[in-house]
Design a protein around this motif. Sequence first.
Motif, PDB file in Angstrom:
ATOM      1  N   LEU A   1       0.804  -1.225   0.000  1.00  0.00           N
ATOM      2  CA  LEU A   1       0.000   0.000   0.000  1.00  0.00           C
ATOM      3  C   LEU A   1       0.840   1.281   0.000  1.00  0.00           C
ATOM      4  O   LEU A   1       0.553   2.209  -0.780  1.00  0.00           O
ATOM      5  N   PRO A   2       1.887   1.398   0.837  1.00  0.00           N
ATOM      6  CA  PRO A   2       2.667   2.650   0.811  1.00  0.00           C
ATOM      7  C   PRO A   2       3.324   2.906  -0.541  1.00  0.00           C
ATOM      8  O   PRO A   2       3.538   4.061  -0.928  1.00  0.00           O
ATOM      9  N   PHE A   3       3.625   1.816  -1.281  1.00  0.00           N
ATOM     10  CA  PHE A   3       4.311   1.963  -2.569  1.00  0.00           C
ATOM     11  C   PHE A   3       3.330   2.160  -3.728  1.00  0.00           C
ATOM     12  O   PHE A   3       3.527   3.023  -4.595  1.00  0.00           O
ATOM     13  N   LEU A   4       2.229   1.395  -3.731  1.00  0.00           N
ATOM     14  CA  LEU A   4       1.301   1.434  -4.859  1.00  0.00           C
ATOM     15  C   LEU A   4       0.136   2.396  -4.637  1.00  0.00           C
ATOM     16  O   LEU A   4      -0.555   2.752  -5.592  1.00  0.00           O
ATOM     17  N   GLY A   5      -0.129   2.765  -3.404  1.00  0.00           N
ATOM     18  CA  GLY A   5      -1.120   3.785  -3.118  1.00  0.00           C
ATOM     19  C   GLY A   5      -2.554   3.378  -3.422  1.00  0.00           C
ATOM     20  O   GLY A   5      -2.964   2.229  -3.221  1.00  0.00           O
ATOM     21  N   MET A   6      -3.342   4.329  -3.939  1.00  0.00           N
ATOM     22  CA  MET A   6      -4.782   4.161  -4.129  1.00  0.00           C
ATOM     23  C   MET A   6      -5.116   2.966  -5.023  1.00  0.00           C
ATOM     24  O   MET A   6      -6.123   2.284  -4.818  1.00  0.00           O
ATOM     25  N   SER A   7      -4.281   2.673  -6.007  1.00  0.00           N
ATOM     26  CA  SER A   7      -4.595   1.594  -6.942  1.00  0.00           C
ATOM     27  C   SER A   7      -4.638   0.229  -6.249  1.00  0.00           C
ATOM     28  O   SER A   7      -5.208  -0.722  -6.788  1.00  0.00           O
ATOM     29  N   TRP A   8      -4.039   0.133  -5.052  1.00  0.00           N
ATOM     30  CA  TRP A   8      -3.975  -1.155  -4.352  1.00  0.00           C
ATOM     31  C   TRP A   8      -5.074  -1.316  -3.302  1.00  0.00           C
ATOM     32  O   TRP A   8      -5.225  -2.385  -2.708  1.00  0.00           O
ATOM     33  N   LEU A   9      -5.862  -0.288  -3.081  1.00  0.00           N
ATOM     34  CA  LEU A   9      -6.895  -0.359  -2.039  1.00  0.00           C
ATOM     35  C   LEU A   9      -7.936  -1.441  -2.326  1.00  0.00           C
ATOM     36  O   LEU A   9      -8.440  -2.100  -1.412  1.00  0.00           O
ATOM     37  N   GLY A  10      -8.284  -1.650  -3.615  1.00  0.00           N
ATOM     38  CA  GLY A  10      -9.325  -2.618  -3.948  1.00  0.00           C
ATOM     39  C   GLY A  10      -8.945  -4.059  -3.665  1.00  0.00           C
ATOM     40  O   GLY A  10      -9.819  -4.943  -3.597  1.00  0.00           O
TER      41      GLY A  10
END
Length: 676
Positions: A378-387
């Motif tokens: 999450l810290p690296f990929l950000g919003m795109s990984w929330l799903g």
Amino acid sequence: MPQNARLITFVVLGGFAGIYVVAGSPLALVVFAAQAAFVVHRRWWLPVVVAVAAYTSVLTMGTSVGILGFAAGSLLLTRLWPLAPAVAVSAALLGPADPTISAVLIALIVYGLTRLTDRVGEVHATRLALAMTAVAEERLRIAAELNEGLGRALAVIADSARAGRPDVDTARRALADARAAAASFRAMSLTPEITTARAMLAAEGITAEVRVGHHEPLGPAGALLAAVLRETVTEVVRRRAATSCLIETAGEEGTVRLRVSHDGARTAEAQAIGDLPARIEEAGGTIVTSMSAEGRLTVEAVLPDTRPAPERDGAYALSLTLLAAVLAGFSLKGLLLTDHVWVSVALLAVICFLQLRSVTGRHMTSLAVMTVLTYAPLPFLGMSWLGVAGFLAGPVLLAFPWKVALPLVGAVLASVAWAGTLLALPAPVTVNYTVSALVTGLVVYGLVRLAQVVKELVESRQVLARSAVVEERLRAARDLHDLLGHNLAAILLTCELARRLDPEAAWARLDEVPAMVERAERDLRAVSGDAPSLSLAAEADSARAVLEAAGISVMLDLGHGELGEPVETVLSTVLRESVTNVLRHSSARHCAITTTRVDGVARLRVRNDGVSSAAGRPGSSGIGNLTTRLAALEGRLATVQRQDWFELTAEAPALIWTRQARPAAGSSAPPDPARF
């Protein structure tokens, strides 16, 4: 089961619709209501309602084109399925790629969940039909086997008696064949031997514990394991030294295992089992005798399970295919938002693999790895990984009991909301990701759980069929021993006696043999289920066995006394149809079967709970056929439904003669009871 399947489908579809309701589209409620109704009732106009509401919402309210997936999914379930791609194309023309992918995924999910729900209902409804077919096939096999040997032997005995020759040898062979057949029918099942072993141990004051983990019938393996159990328990009883005995059976990985342990021997060599090791080795199995440190001797026999392979159902393959498509679709949606495509592809590939692996059971290591892969990037990929959190919620629901799973899923959703806050996402976006994670988890859970339900139902249907076959074999064994065996023993005794008497006395005895043979032939037809007439008592016992095998409590009270043959046959047929309806058209837990005879009228009443509003309708073909049969005997059929109870009553004059048995006009002689 069908109700649970529908509930799962409704929850998943409701979750999808909830996304669009939260986004400001009240018409999503109409879409959901029509779609849910279409799952239960295939009315042609319901897909029209879904399509009109979905397109109206998109064109007039600016709703995401993803809602059009409901319309496409409805079409896939009808003869107009070729129009479904056109709906997907229209979604692509009306909106961007992300919601278009959502529309395709929703269409697949609507189709998959509905088909799986239908399959659950079909398997549940046909469980009795499979059991009845299995019993019918077993009766044909028994009839062919018995008629070939015993039928011919009885004919030879009768002909010899009429010619004045007592055929003792044939009578002796027939009795031996009957006993051997009864033993072979019992030998296909280990259950009777377990019951006998428990009784023998209890009679000697030995504490017996039984743990049954196999499914009947076992076939040839059952005969060998029954012999092992019989020899072991006989030795325990003979030595009179044991205080406790444990009998365990298990079916695992293509083998059947029997383990008997007791505290009545000092060494492993003290257990006598005769030639069984050689016989078991010849059958491809093993038998081991060992002594534990606590002084308990254990005899363990393992044999290959030679029964046919379990039935495979296409619903499970459909579920895995749809799950793979859904995982790929959700992954593609995430990839559209990331700048680190290849890293995301690699991580998502691992997660999807672990997801597909989780459908076969509870894999805690895989769940732990998915948890790490959900939060670490999450810290690296950000919003795109929330799903991706939705991929974690589904396996959690599958792996734990509800009281544990629900708090854990709540924690997953809370973590999504918290991560959205840390990433400084707008509140609507954070809410959308949180709800989407919940819906994704529900989709994964729904597809896998429904496939598991279908698999469980198929297995339980096979167990019910096998149980019915076992009961039929045991019934035949009991009838061979108690009915036919008794008559054959009487025939043998009469023939032996006739052979030792003078000619005149011998003729008197031999004159009795044809009538005895006729009774034996009637018993033979009853044993094989091929009799021209049916026994109401025997049919009631069979009905109770089938109902109890299906988990239904049965109250049986027979008071009909002697009935004319046509009446007893028709009432037996009514009982068969009634039991079929109980299991096919209800979710009964209790069933009462009673017969009475009052003022010359025989009455059969079958009453069960668990009926729906559609059960037991007088216009059904089964009820119509029974009404016609009873009317031919001046009888009648009545059905009553009160709340969730259904009652069927059949009445007919108790003594109806066949045409040949009617007394001649003016004759005062009573009718011959044997001709009824």
